[in-house]
Design a protein around this motif. Structure first.
Motif, PDB file in Angstrom:
ATOM      1  N   HIS A   1      11.889 -15.847  11.679  1.00  0.00           N
ATOM      2  CA  HIS A   1      11.338 -14.783  10.842  1.00  0.00           C
ATOM      3  C   HIS A   1      10.052 -14.215  11.431  1.00  0.00           C
ATOM      4  O   HIS A   1       9.731 -13.050  11.211  1.00  0.00           O
ATOM      5  CB  HIS A   1      11.080 -15.314   9.427  1.00  0.00           C
ATOM      6  CG  HIS A   1      12.327 -15.818   8.759  1.00  0.00           C
ATOM      7  ND1 HIS A   1      13.351 -14.999   8.355  1.00  0.00           N
ATOM      8  CD2 HIS A   1      12.725 -17.095   8.456  1.00  0.00           C
ATOM      9  CE1 HIS A   1      14.322 -15.714   7.809  1.00  0.00           C
ATOM     10  NE2 HIS A   1      13.966 -16.994   7.862  1.00  0.00           N
ATOM     11  N   GLN A   2       9.317 -15.047  12.181  1.00  0.00           N
ATOM     12  CA  GLN A   2       8.083 -14.597  12.799  1.00  0.00           C
ATOM     13  C   GLN A   2       8.011 -15.107  14.240  1.00  0.00           C
ATOM     14  O   GLN A   2       8.360 -16.262  14.511  1.00  0.00           O
ATOM     15  CB  GLN A   2       6.866 -15.099  12.022  1.00  0.00           C
ATOM     16  CG  GLN A   2       6.734 -14.496  10.620  1.00  0.00           C
ATOM     17  CD  GLN A   2       5.494 -15.012   9.916  1.00  0.00           C
ATOM     18  OE1 GLN A   2       5.060 -16.143  10.148  1.00  0.00           O
ATOM     19  NE2 GLN A   2       4.912 -14.190   9.056  1.00  0.00           N
ATOM     20  N   VAL A   3       7.531 -14.254  15.137  1.00  0.00           N
ATOM     21  CA  VAL A   3       7.396 -14.645  16.536  1.00  0.00           C
ATOM     22  C   VAL A   3       6.416 -15.807  16.686  1.00  0.00           C
ATOM     23  O   VAL A   3       6.572 -16.664  17.552  1.00  0.00           O
ATOM     24  CB  VAL A   3       6.934 -13.434  17.379  1.00  0.00           C
ATOM     25  CG1 VAL A   3       6.631 -13.854  18.812  1.00  0.00           C
ATOM     26  CG2 VAL A   3       7.981 -12.333  17.356  1.00  0.00           C
ATOM     27  N   GLU A   4       5.412 -15.826  15.822  1.00  0.00           N
ATOM     28  CA  GLU A   4       4.407 -16.892  15.904  1.00  0.00           C
ATOM     29  C   GLU A   4       5.040 -18.276  15.779  1.00  0.00           C
ATOM     30  O   GLU A   4       4.571 -19.251  16.383  1.00  0.00           O
ATOM     31  CB  GLU A   4       3.342 -16.708  14.815  1.00  0.00           C
ATOM     32  CG  GLU A   4       2.407 -15.537  15.017  1.00  0.00           C
ATOM     33  CD  GLU A   4       3.076 -14.197  14.767  1.00  0.00           C
ATOM     34  OE1 GLU A   4       4.167 -14.177  14.135  1.00  0.00           O
ATOM     35  OE2 GLU A   4       2.518 -13.163  15.196  1.00  0.00           O
ATOM     36  N   ALA A   5       6.119 -18.363  14.982  1.00  0.00           N
ATOM     37  CA  ALA A   5       6.794 -19.654  14.817  1.00  0.00           C
ATOM     38  C   ALA A   5       7.409 -20.112  16.130  1.00  0.00           C
ATOM     39  O   ALA A   5       7.409 -21.313  16.457  1.00  0.00           O
ATOM     40  CB  ALA A   5       7.869 -19.543  13.736  1.00  0.00           C
ATOM     41  N   VAL A   6       7.930 -19.166  16.906  1.00  0.00           N
ATOM     42  CA  VAL A   6       8.503 -19.508  18.205  1.00  0.00           C
ATOM     43  C   VAL A   6       7.404 -19.952  19.166  1.00  0.00           C
ATOM     44  O   VAL A   6       7.589 -20.893  19.949  1.00  0.00           O
ATOM     45  CB  VAL A   6       9.272 -18.304  18.782  1.00  0.00           C
ATOM     46  CG1 VAL A   6       9.787 -18.623  20.179  1.00  0.00           C
ATOM     47  CG2 VAL A   6      10.418 -17.928  17.867  1.00  0.00           C
ATOM     48  N   ILE A   7       6.257 -19.282  19.096  1.00  0.00           N
ATOM     49  CA  ILE A   7       5.137 -19.669  19.969  1.00  0.00           C
ATOM     50  C   ILE A   7       4.719 -21.111  19.694  1.00  0.00           C
ATOM     51  O   ILE A   7       4.473 -21.891  20.619  1.00  0.00           O
ATOM     52  CB  ILE A   7       3.950 -18.709  19.769  1.00  0.00           C
ATOM     53  CG1 ILE A   7       4.323 -17.304  20.239  1.00  0.00           C
ATOM     54  CG2 ILE A   7       2.709 -19.209  20.504  1.00  0.00           C
ATOM     55  CD1 ILE A   7       3.261 -16.259  19.980  1.00  0.00           C
ATOM     56  N   VAL A   8       4.673 -21.469  18.423  1.00  0.00           N
ATOM     57  CA  VAL A   8       4.315 -22.850  18.054  1.00  0.00           C
ATOM     58  C   VAL A   8       5.317 -23.834  18.639  1.00  0.00           C
ATOM     59  O   VAL A   8       4.939 -24.882  19.192  1.00  0.00           O
ATOM     60  CB  VAL A   8       4.249 -23.002  16.519  1.00  0.00           C
ATOM     61  CG1 VAL A   8       4.109 -24.471  16.126  1.00  0.00           C
ATOM     62  CG2 VAL A   8       3.088 -22.193  15.958  1.00  0.00           C
TER      63      VAL A   8
END
Length: 640
Positions: free
Chosen positions: A299-306
């Motif tokens: 849902h959010q790119v930030e989650a993939v970065i994490v």
């Protein structure tokens, strides 16, 4: 058949005994003095009594009848033996067998059937096969079985049975009707245990879709995982992330410690990655040191970065393999459905492109795919293809840069530097094509060509009476790690006739430090030939003093980045001074590369640096211009 013959034989015995009794009864009647009945006139002609004739015929008939009885009894014994043999075969066969009557009541089972089902014969006889019903088959299944038996008198297929203990297992079942197909008297059912076969099929299926080293799903399984993840993303209107992970410098581990150590490292990395997986993530090993992670419901790119940062920390943690502390890092490329592609092929290609972009940007980082990367990837692909062509079409050439001895101003060596003269694009810098050569394995034939060409040129100069000192040749990490590298150098020296002391091999600090023990062995072989050895780009790696003392080196080359900052950076000047002092304490000579002005020359001279090279003195030039360039340089140095 055998049973029918036995029944018929018994009937014949009874008939024969009855016939003998009848004959002797008639004979006794005659002997008592009564005339034989008129029905037997041939035995009593004229009504006269005759004793001998009836006895003769009665005896003859008895002998023949007894002989027939002996033959029949022998046949009966054989038939019974055959029947017993058949019973033994059925009783001792490893395949479960069941016999029912026409109404499907169980009449007999063998020991294998009892063992397979857990029921005794006493518990089964009189029951119907429905006792074994597993509940996994529909009424239509049994109706089809019945229709087949009525139509052809036979049925064969897989059936799941329930044993007495409740265990359900598959069996291959063959049923045969006995007697008339339309009105059979009995049915014989033969069961074959297919569990071992199914286990083998499952094993084959597993091996086909899993990596045997790490146990992860493999490239074949990637397709089904991809299809399922894409279907889910389309239904839910969500994103799917494709993360390609490649281990940096993994080949160095294989080359220095062997493939066994590389395999252990891969297994440990796979174990760690599996340990941090969460719901909606699928990890696949593509092969070699490359993995793919499919991340669903983004849902959010930030989650993939994490998640990617967690992967980087997991991989970068030190691994102990065979007593060695190994450090590795990942280069990671990421693409998204639907922005970066609609199909697995496009998403994989774009994630792979982003991964190569991460490698070209210093490794140990991650990159999201962006459209301009395709341009760079296409350029790289063309460059790789053209580099193969360049090797075969002699588009590569060597330029040579002199090395000057500072105290005397003499030319004491030249360094061979490879160049690519492209027919359409002109001169291509080594910065552009050497990394491609290293990634594709072209560095091995390229490196050998450079070494051979440089040694031939150095021999040619000697034959012309031109003494330029040593010829310095850069050696790549892949070349140096080849098991036969020292022998290949010896072969080049023999082929070209160049004295070994005229050749100096420049090897980077990181190359000799990766697998230091094997590096020492190779360096000692080269040193035994008389070849001079130099550490290139010294100061940029992680050498320890103890290792430097073990290496049979002749020279350290101070990296150009330190020389460039001599005038403006006190720390750089201090570092260069420390490197020169370290080299002197180890009995090594120093060469400073990248010297571009007189101020740098003065600084290096004040530090007692023996040799220098750089644009301040002479740019690299083709072989045919070296002699003239060196003569001009001598004149310049003298006038200075």
């Amino acid at each position: 058949m055998v049973h029918n013959q036995a029944v018929k034989g018994r009937k014949f015995l009874l008939f024969s005994l009855g016939a003998i009794a009848l004959v002797w009864s008639v004979t006794g009647y005659a002997l008592l003095g009564e005339p034989l009945p008129e029905v037997l006139p041939s035995l009593n002609p004229g009504g006269e009594r005759s004793v001998a004739l009836p006895v003769f015929f009665a005896g003859l008939f008895s002998i023949l009848a007894l002989a027939a009885i002996v033959l029949v009894r022998r046949a009966l014994r054989q038939a019974e033996a055959q029947l017993d043999l058949h019973r033994q075969l059925v009783a001792h066969t490893s395949e479960p067998i069941m016999i029912t009557d026409a109404t499907q009541r169980i009449l007999a089972v063998n020991g294998a059937f009892e063992l397979a089902t857990g029921y005794s014969a006493a518990e089964l006889i009189g029951q119907t096969p429905s006792l074994l019903n597993s509940g996994r088959h529909s009424p239509a299944f049994f109706q089809a079985m019945k229709q087949s038996l009525l139509g052809s008198g036979a049925w064969e297929g897989e059936i799941w049975n329930r044993a007495k203990n409740g265990e359900i297992s598959p069996r291959q079942l063959r049923i045969k009707a006995l007697g008339d197909i339309r009105r059979p008297s009995h049915y014989v059912a033969l069961f074959t245990d297919t569990r071992a076969q199914k286990a083998q099929e499952a094993r084959i299926e597993y091996l086909a879709h899993h990596d045997p080293l790490t146990g992860l799903p493999n490239r074949v399984a990637l397709g089904s995982h991809f299809d399922a993840a894409l279907d889910s993303a389309r239904r839910q209107g969500s994103r799917l992330g494709v993360v390609v992970i490649d281990l940096d410098n993994f080949k160095t581990v294989n080359d220095s410690l062997g493939h066994h150590a590389g395999d252990l490292l891969l297994c440990e990395i796979a174990r760690r990655l599996q340990h941090i997986l969460v719901d909606g993530e699928h990890l696949i090993r593509l092969g070699g040191d490359e993995f793919v992670l499919l991340v669903e419901n983004i849902h959010q790119v930030e989650a993939v970065i994490v998640r990617v940062q967690a992967i980087m920390r997991t991989i970068s943690a030190v691994c102990e393999v065979d007593g060695h502390q190994l450090h590795t890092s990942p280069s990671i490329g990421i693409s998204f459905f639907p922005e970066d592609g609609e199909c697995p092929e496009t998403l994989m290609r774009n994630a792979d492109t982003a991964m190569y972009y991460a490698k070209s940007n210093g490794r140990n980082n991650y990159q999201f795919f962006a459209a301009p990367m395709n341009v760079a990837a296409t350029k790289r692909l063309h460059l790789e293809s053209e580099l193969w062509q360049a090797l075969s079409d002699n588009q590569l050439l060597l330029h040579y840069q002199p090395q000057i001895e500072l105290p005397s101003g003499r030319i004491v060596g030249v360094e061979a530097l490879v160049r690519w003269q492209h027919p359409q694009r002109g001169m291509i810098s080594p910065v552009d094509f050497i990394p491609v050569a290293e990634e594709t394995g072209l560095i091995l034939p390229l490196g050998h060509w450079v070494l051979l060409t440089a040694c031939r040129q150095a021999r040619a100069w000697l034959d012309q009476g031109v003494d330029l000192g040593e010829i310095a040749v850069n050696i790549s990490a892949q070349q140096f790690k080849q098991p036969e590298f020292a022998k290949s150098v010896h072969s080049v020296l023999v082929e070209t006739g160049l004295p070994a002391e005229r050749l100096e091999l420049e090897i980077t600090e990181s190359t000799v430090m990766n697998g230091a023990d094997s590096s020492v062995s190779t360096l000692l072989e080269l040193k035994a030939m008389g070849v001079k050895l130099a550490i290139d780009d010294f100061g940029t790696g992680y050498s320890s003093l103890s290792y430097l003392r073990r290496f049979p080196l002749d020279r350290l080359k101070i990296d150009r980045t330190f020389v460039a900052d001599l005038e403006s950076d006190a720390d750089a000047a201090s570092l260069v001074g420390s490197i020169i002092a370290l080299g002197r304490s180890l009995g090594l000579r120093l060469v400073a590369e990248g010297v571009e002005n007189s101020a740098q020359v003065d600084s290096l001279r004040s530090m007692d640096c023996e040799r220098v090279q750089g644009f301040h003195f002479c740019r690299p030039v083709p072989a045919e211009d070296v002699v003239a360039a060196c003569e001009n340089l001598r004149q310049t140095v003298k006038s200075a």
